[in-house]
Enzyme design. Structure first.
Site, short mmCIF file in Angstrom:
data_model
loop_
_atom_site.label_atom_id
_atom_site.label_comp_id
_atom_site.label_asym_id
_atom_site.label_seq_id
_atom_site.Cartn_x
_atom_site.Cartn_y
_atom_site.Cartn_z
N CYS A 35 3.05 5.01 3.99
CA CYS A 35 1.88 4.39 3.37
C CYS A 35 1.11 3.57 4.40
CB CYS A 35 2.28 3.48 2.21
SG CYS A 35 3.13 4.33 0.86
N CYS A 59 6.59 0.80 2.27
CA CYS A 59 6.56 2.24 2.55
C CYS A 59 5.94 2.52 3.92
CB CYS A 59 5.76 2.92 1.44
SG CYS A 59 5.28 4.62 1.76
#
Length: 110
Positions: free
Chosen positions: A35, A32
């Site tokens: 993230c 991600c």
């Protein structure tokens, strides 16, 4: 300096729900991009808020139980727990100032 703690399905209840301090749980995954963008921010804030608030990380690729129970549909999602109850949630990457504002509000809760 304190860092975020890793939490797994097997110790989520102990490290998050039974914590004496508020816990911000970052549901994330290695693939991600957003993230990875917020990871250094959360690392920094973990040190600054150490002793007052815990930042925890749950890799949703490896730990699906609580992510599913909490209805995590997109990552990063930060779920804030106080006294074992969810008191806040943020979906998506946000600026550091917003995290500080929310963390401070949680700490100010009676």
């Amino acid at each position: 300096m304190a860092k975020p703690i890793e939490v797994h399905d097997s110790d989520f209840a102990e490290k998050v729900l039974k914590s004496k301090t508020p816990v911000v749980v970052d549901f994330w995954a290695p693939w991600c991009g957003p993230c990875r963008v917020i990871a250094p921010i959360l690392d920094k804030l973990a040190g600054e808020y150490a002793g007052r608030l815990t930042i925890a990380k749950v890799n949703t690729d490896d730990n699906v139980q609580y992510a599913s129970q909490l209805g995590i549909q997109g990552i990063p999602t930060l779920v804030i727990f106080k006294d074992g109850r969810e008191v806040g949630r943020l979906v998506g990457a946000r600026p550091e100032a917003m995290y500080r504002e929310i963390f401070d509000k949680v700490l100010a809760m009676a």
